[in-house]
Enzyme design. Structure first.
Site, PDB file in Angstrom:
ATOM      1  CG  ASN A  93      -8.026   1.959   4.395  1.00 13.49           C
ATOM      2  OD1 ASN A  93      -8.787   1.212   3.781  1.00 13.49           O
ATOM      3  ND2 ASN A  93      -8.103   2.120   5.726  1.00 13.49           N
TER       4      ASN A  93
ATOM      5  CD  GLN B  81      -9.431  -6.637   2.253  1.00 14.92           C
ATOM      6  OE1 GLN B  81     -10.358  -7.199   1.666  1.00 14.92           O
ATOM      7  NE2 GLN B  81      -8.156  -6.775   1.910  1.00 14.92           N
TER       8      GLN B  81
ATOM      9  CG  ASP C 222     -12.371   1.544   5.650  1.00 14.26           C
ATOM     10  OD1 ASP C 222     -11.144   1.588   5.832  1.00 14.26           O
ATOM     11  OD2 ASP C 222     -12.934   0.738   4.887  1.00 14.26           O
TER      12      ASP C 222
ATOM     13  CG  ASP D 184      -1.008   4.320   5.959  1.00 11.59           C
ATOM     14  OD1 ASP D 184      -0.106   3.952   6.729  1.00 11.59           O
ATOM     15  OD2 ASP D 184      -2.180   4.583   6.335  1.00 11.59           O
TER      16      ASP D 184
ATOM     17  CG  HIS E  56      -6.585  -1.907   6.901  1.00 14.64           C
ATOM     18  ND1 HIS E  56      -7.233  -2.610   7.887  1.00 14.64           N
ATOM     19  CD2 HIS E  56      -5.289  -1.805   7.290  1.00 14.64           C
ATOM     20  CE1 HIS E  56      -6.357  -2.909   8.848  1.00 14.64           C
ATOM     21  NE2 HIS E  56      -5.165  -2.431   8.513  1.00 14.64           N
TER      22      HIS E  56
ATOM     23  CD  GLU F  11       1.288  -0.379   7.073  1.00 13.97           C
ATOM     24  OE1 GLU F  11       1.615  -0.444   8.273  1.00 13.97           O
ATOM     25  OE2 GLU F  11       0.160   0.027   6.701  1.00 13.97           O
TER      26      GLU F  11
HETATM   27  C1  ARE Z   1      -4.583   7.713  16.384  1.00  8.61           C
HETATM   28  C2  ARE Z   1      -4.806   7.256  17.807  1.00  8.61           C
HETATM   29  C3  ARE Z   1      -6.040   6.377  17.888  1.00  8.61           C
HETATM   30  C4  ARE Z   1      -7.244   7.089  17.309  1.00  8.61           C
HETATM   31  C5  ARE Z   1      -6.916   7.520  15.891  1.00  8.61           C
HETATM   32  C6  ARE Z   1      -8.053   8.299  15.244  1.00  8.61           C
HETATM   33  O1  ARE Z   1      -3.663   6.547  18.262  1.00  8.61           O
HETATM   34  O2  ARE Z   1      -6.273   6.052  19.243  1.00  8.61           O
HETATM   35  O3  ARE Z   1      -8.364   6.245  17.293  1.00  8.61           O
HETATM   36  O4  ARE Z   1      -5.749   8.342  15.894  1.00  8.61           O
HETATM   37  O5  ARE Z   1      -8.305   9.470  15.939  1.00  8.61           O
HETATM   38  C7  ARE Z   1      -1.000   5.849  12.967  1.00  8.61           C
HETATM   39  C8  ARE Z   1      -0.862   5.530  14.446  1.00  8.61           C
HETATM   40  C9  ARE Z   1      -2.181   5.492  15.161  1.00  8.61           C
HETATM   41  C10 ARE Z   1      -3.030   6.705  14.860  1.00  8.61           C
HETATM   42  C11 ARE Z   1      -3.230   6.722  13.355  1.00  8.61           C
HETATM   43  C12 ARE Z   1      -4.092   7.894  12.886  1.00  8.61           C
HETATM   44  O6  ARE Z   1      -0.184   4.302  14.608  1.00  8.61           O
HETATM   45  O7  ARE Z   1      -1.925   5.447  16.566  1.00  8.61           O
HETATM   46  O8  ARE Z   1      -4.256   6.591  15.529  1.00  8.61           O
HETATM   47  O9  ARE Z   1      -1.931   6.884  12.719  1.00  8.61           O
HETATM   48  O10 ARE Z   1      -3.543   9.108  13.267  1.00  8.61           O
HETATM   49  C13 ARE Z   1      -2.482  -2.127  11.718  1.00  8.61           C
HETATM   50  C14 ARE Z   1      -2.642  -1.790  10.241  1.00  8.61           C
HETATM   51  C15 ARE Z   1      -1.477  -1.002   9.689  1.00  8.61           C
HETATM   52  C16 ARE Z   1      -1.171   0.223  10.548  1.00  8.61           C
HETATM   53  C17 ARE Z   1      -0.915  -0.279  11.970  1.00  8.61           C
HETATM   54  C18 ARE Z   1      -0.640   0.886  12.923  1.00  8.61           C
HETATM   55  O11 ARE Z   1      -2.826  -2.989   9.512  1.00  8.61           O
HETATM   56  O12 ARE Z   1      -1.807  -0.576   8.371  1.00  8.61           O
HETATM   57  O13 ARE Z   1      -2.094  -0.974  12.452  1.00  8.61           O
HETATM   58  N1  ARE Z   1      -0.035   1.006  10.030  1.00  8.61           N
HETATM   59  C19 ARE Z   1      -0.260   2.229   9.205  1.00  8.61           C
HETATM   60  C20 ARE Z   1       0.736   3.337   9.535  1.00  8.61           C
HETATM   61  C21 ARE Z   1       0.454   3.864  10.931  1.00  8.61           C
HETATM   62  C22 ARE Z   1      -0.885   4.576  10.908  1.00  8.61           C
HETATM   63  C23 ARE Z   1      -1.892   3.903  10.076  1.00  8.61           C
HETATM   64  C24 ARE Z   1      -1.618   2.802   9.299  1.00  8.61           C
HETATM   65  C25 ARE Z   1      -3.185   4.562   9.911  1.00  8.61           C
HETATM   66  O14 ARE Z   1       2.048   2.894   9.343  1.00  8.61           O
HETATM   67  O15 ARE Z   1       1.467   4.719  11.388  1.00  8.61           O
HETATM   68  O16 ARE Z   1      -1.396   4.680  12.267  1.00  8.61           O
HETATM   69  O17 ARE Z   1      -3.032   5.453   8.792  1.00  8.61           O
HETATM   70  C26 ARE Z   1      -1.223  -6.818  13.837  1.00  8.61           C
HETATM   71  C27 ARE Z   1      -1.846  -6.784  12.444  1.00  8.61           C
HETATM   72  C28 ARE Z   1      -1.505  -5.498  11.719  1.00  8.61           C
HETATM   73  C29 ARE Z   1      -1.869  -4.305  12.582  1.00  8.61           C
HETATM   74  C30 ARE Z   1      -1.135  -4.403  13.924  1.00  8.61           C
HETATM   75  C31 ARE Z   1      -1.440  -3.232  14.854  1.00  8.61           C
HETATM   76  O18 ARE Z   1       0.195  -6.910  13.712  1.00  8.61           O
HETATM   77  O19 ARE Z   1      -1.358  -7.878  11.693  1.00  8.61           O
HETATM   78  O20 ARE Z   1      -2.212  -5.417  10.505  1.00  8.61           O
HETATM   79  O21 ARE Z   1      -1.470  -3.095  11.889  1.00  8.61           O
HETATM   80  O22 ARE Z   1      -1.507  -5.621  14.570  1.00  8.61           O
HETATM   81  O23 ARE Z   1      -2.787  -3.224  15.142  1.00  8.61           O
HETATM   82 CA    CA Z   2     -10.735  -0.142   3.949  1.00 10.52          CA
END
Ligand code: ARE
Ligand code: CA
Length: 452
Positions: A96, A147, A156, A186, A190, A212
Site C-alpha cells: 500500500n 484509501q 501512499d 498488509d 487502505h 488485513e
Molecule cells: C511507525 C511509527 C509512526 C510513524 C511511522 C512512519 O510508529 O509514528 O509515523 O512509523 O515513520 C506498523 C506499526 C506502526 C509503524 C508502521 C511503519 O504499527 O507503528 O509506524 O508499521 O513502520 C490501522 C491500519 C492497519 C495497520 C494498523 C497498525 O488499518 O492496516 O493501523 N496494520 C498494518 C500492520 C502494522 C503496520 C502497518 C499496517 C503499516 O499490521 O504493523 O504498522 O504497514 C482502528 C481501525 C484500523 C486501524 C487501527 C489502528 O481499529 O479500524 O483500521 O488499523 O484503528 O489505527
Molecule cells: Ca492507499
C-alpha cells in the site's frame, strides 16, 4: 477461485514474527513440519529503513529481498528447506505504501530514498497527496481518506495506476519465482478491493491471499468487501474470544464464528493475537497470559471455524521494542524461551495442530456446557475436547466422545509419537464414553490421529 482457505490438508499457519531466515528454515525442519503446521508466515522480506524498532519492515525502501532478517539467498534457501519439510510459505507483503521517514535516508541494503522518491522504482507522481494536514488519515469514517491519505505518514502508492500495479506485481512475482506460496496483504483496507484484484490478476500463478482489513465498528470500509480476492483476517475473533475468557462464559462459544457476526468461515483467517493486537489492542490474550492463552489457542484449533494462525512472538516490554539484534542490526537467530516466546512450540498448542489436521472437515457434535466455563464438544467421529476454565477441578465426570473404543493420547498434556504417548492416556469404552478429571483452567483433547 474466490475462497482461499489455504490449499492442502494441513492448513494451520505459524506466524514466526520477525524471525530471521536461517531460524525459520531450521524451525520448519525441527518443529513446524513434524508438528503438522501447513504454513509458516514470515515478516516482510523487502529492503526497509534502517532503525531498530520492529516496524521497520513495514517501511519498504526497495523491492530487493534483503533485510535484517537475511539475504535473498538465505530467503530462497529458507523457502526450499520449508518446502522439503512439508511447510508452505506465506509472505507479509507491504504494497500500500513505501516509507514514512520525512527526511529519507539509506535503506538496509544501501538504496537511497526520499519520502516520495525511490530511485528506479517510484517517483513523486506515483503517490497520493490527499489534501488533509500532512496528507494523513484523520477519519476512518471517510472511505476516500482511508484509501488515499497516509497511514501514519507512510507514502501512499497510487494503486489505481497501472504502472504502480505492475511494479507491485513484479515484486510479488519475484517472490513467487522464489517459491513463495501465499501473501498476507498488509494494510489492505487502505487499498480498494478492486485495486487488489487488479494486482492479483497480474500474478504469474495462483497463490494464497489473506487481506488485513481490521473491522472497525461503523466504518464504511468493511472486511466483507474483500472476500472476492481471498481470505480476510477476522479481528473480531481474537477480541471476542479474549472477552469470553476474561469476563464472560465459555458456554457462549457454542455458536462462535458466523453466529457472532464474523465473516463466513470459508474466507476467515483467525488468531488469538497477532503482532499488532498483542501491542495495541488492550484486553487481547497474549503469551503474557500463559495458561489461559494456551487454552484459547486449544479452543481455536479445536473449533472448526476459519483458518487458524498461531502467533509466535519475541519477548517485549515496550510497544516499539524490536527483536534481539546484533551490533550490525541483523536479527539474531531465535533462541526459544530466552528472548523469544515460541508459543507455537508450547506443548498444548503444538499438539493441537495434529488435532486440527485429524479432524479437518468433521463437524461439531455433542456440545456440552455447564452453563458457565466448562465446555466440551466432539468433531464427528474424529476427535473430542473438553475445556475447563472454572477456578476448580472437574473430577469424576464422563464424556460422550462418540469415538471408536480404544486408548487415546491426551494431546493437551502429552505428545503422541512412535505409537506411544508421553502424557495421560484416555480410554474410550465400547459405547464411546470416557472418564477424565480436568484441573482448573485446563483441557483434555483426544483424536483419531493419536490413538495408541
Ligand atoms: C511507525 C511509527 C509512526 C510513524 C511511522 C512512519 O510508529 O509514528 O509515523 O512509523 O515513520 C506498523 C506499526 C506502526 C509503524 C508502521 C511503519 O504499527 O507503528 O509506524 O508499521 O513502520 C490501522 C491500519 C492497519 C495497520 C494498523 C497498525 O488499518 O492496516 O493501523 N496494520 C498494518 C500492520 C502494522 C503496520 C502497518 C499496517 C503499516 O499490521 O504493523 O504498522 O504497514 C482502528 C481501525 C484500523 C486501524 C487501527 C489502528 O481499529 O479500524 O483500521 O488499523 O484503528 O489505527
Ligand atoms: Ca492507499
Amino acid at each position: 477461485p474466490a475462497a482461499a482457505a489455504p490449499a492442502g490438508t494441513k492448513k494451520v499457519i505459524a506466524n514466526l514474527f520477525e524471525w530471521n531466515w536461517p531460524s525459520v528454515a531450521s524451525e520448519c525442519q525441527s518443529t513446524l513440519g513434524p508438528k503438522g503446521y501447513g504454513y509458516v508466515q514470515v515478516s516482510p522480506p523487502q529492503e526497509h529503513v534502517r532503525r531498530s524498532e520492529w516496524w521497520v519492515a513495514y517501511q519498504p525502501v526497495s523491492y530487493r529481498i534483503e533485510s535484517r532478517k537475511g539475504t535473498r539467498a538465505q530467503f530462497k534457501s529458507m523457502v526450499d528447506t520449508c518446502h522439503a519439510a512439508g511447510v508452505k510459505v506465506i509472505v507479509d507483503a507491504v504494497i500500500n505504501h513505501m516509507s514514512g521517514q520525512d527526511n529519507g535516508g539509506t535503506g538496509w541494503a544501501g538504496s537511497s530514498y526520499g519520502h516520495y522518491n525511490y530511485p528506479g522504482i517510484y517517483s513523486a507522481s506515483d503517490f497520493h497527496y490527499c489534501g488533509t494536514s500532512g496528507n494523513e488519515i484523520t477519519s476512518y469514517g471517510d472511505r476516500y481518506q482511508v484509501q488515499n491519505c497516509e497511514l501514519v505518514n507512510l507514502s501512499d502508492l497510487k494503486t489505481e495506476s497501472d504502472y504502480v500495479r505492475t511494479r507491485i506485481a513484479g515484486y510479488m512475482n519475484d517472490l513467487l519465482s522464489l517459491g513463495v506460496d501465499g501473501f498476507r496483504l498488509d494494510a489492505s483496507k487502505h487499498m480498494p478491493a478492486g485495486d487488489i484484484a487488479a494486482i492479483k490478476s497480474k500474478l504469474s500463478r495462483s497463490a494464497y491471499i489473506v487481506q488485513e482489513v481490521i473491522y472497525g465498528a461503523g466504518e464504511p470500509i468493511t472486511p466483507n468487501e474483500y472476500t472476492g480476492n481471498g481470505d480476510v483476517h477476522e479481528f473480531r475473533y481474537g477480541k471476542d474470544l479474549a472477552r469470553v475468557f476474561r469476563s464472560e462464559k465459555l458456554a457462549y462459544l457454542r455458536n462462535f464464528g458466523e453466529g457472532w457476526g464474523h465473516l463466513p468461515g470459508s474466507v476467515s483467517s483467525v488468531f488469538v493475537d497477532n503482532h499488532d493486537t498483542q501491542r495495541d489492542f488492550g484486553g487481547v490474550l497474549t503469551y503474557k497470559d500463559r495458561g489461559i492463552y494456551a487454552l484459547a489457542n486449544v479452543f481455536m484449533l479445536a473449533w472448526p471455524y476459519g483458518s487458524p494462525s498461531v502467533m509466535s512472538s519475541y519477548t517485549f516490554s515496550q510497544r516499539d521494542q524490536g527483536p534481539p539484534q546484533d551490533g550490525s542490526g541483523k536479527t539474531v537467530n531465535t533462541t526459544c524461551y530466552s528472548g523469544w516466546e515460541c508459543e507455537h512450540r508450547w506443548g498444548a498448542i503444538a499438539n493441537m495442530v495434529g488435532f486440527r489436521n485429524a479432524t479437518e472437515g468433521a463437524g461439531v457434535v455433542n456440545w456440552y456446557d455447564n452453563g458457565n466455563n466448562h465446555i466440551a464438544f466432539g468433531r464427528s467421529g474424529k476427535g473430542f475436547v473438553t475445556v475447563n476454565d472454572e477456578d476448580y477441578a472437574i473430577n469424576g465426570r464422563s464424556y460422550y466422545a462418540g469415538l471408536p473404543a480404544g486408548r487415546y493420547c491426551d494431546v493437551v498434556h502429552g505428545t503422541f509419537s512412535g505409537g506411544s504417548c508421553s502424557g495421560p492416556v484416555i480410554t474410550v469404552d465400547g459405547n464411546g464414553w470416557f472418564a477424565a478429571n480436568i484441573p482448573a483452567h485446563d483441557a483434555v483433547a483426544i483424536h483419531v490421529g493419536a490413538r495408541l
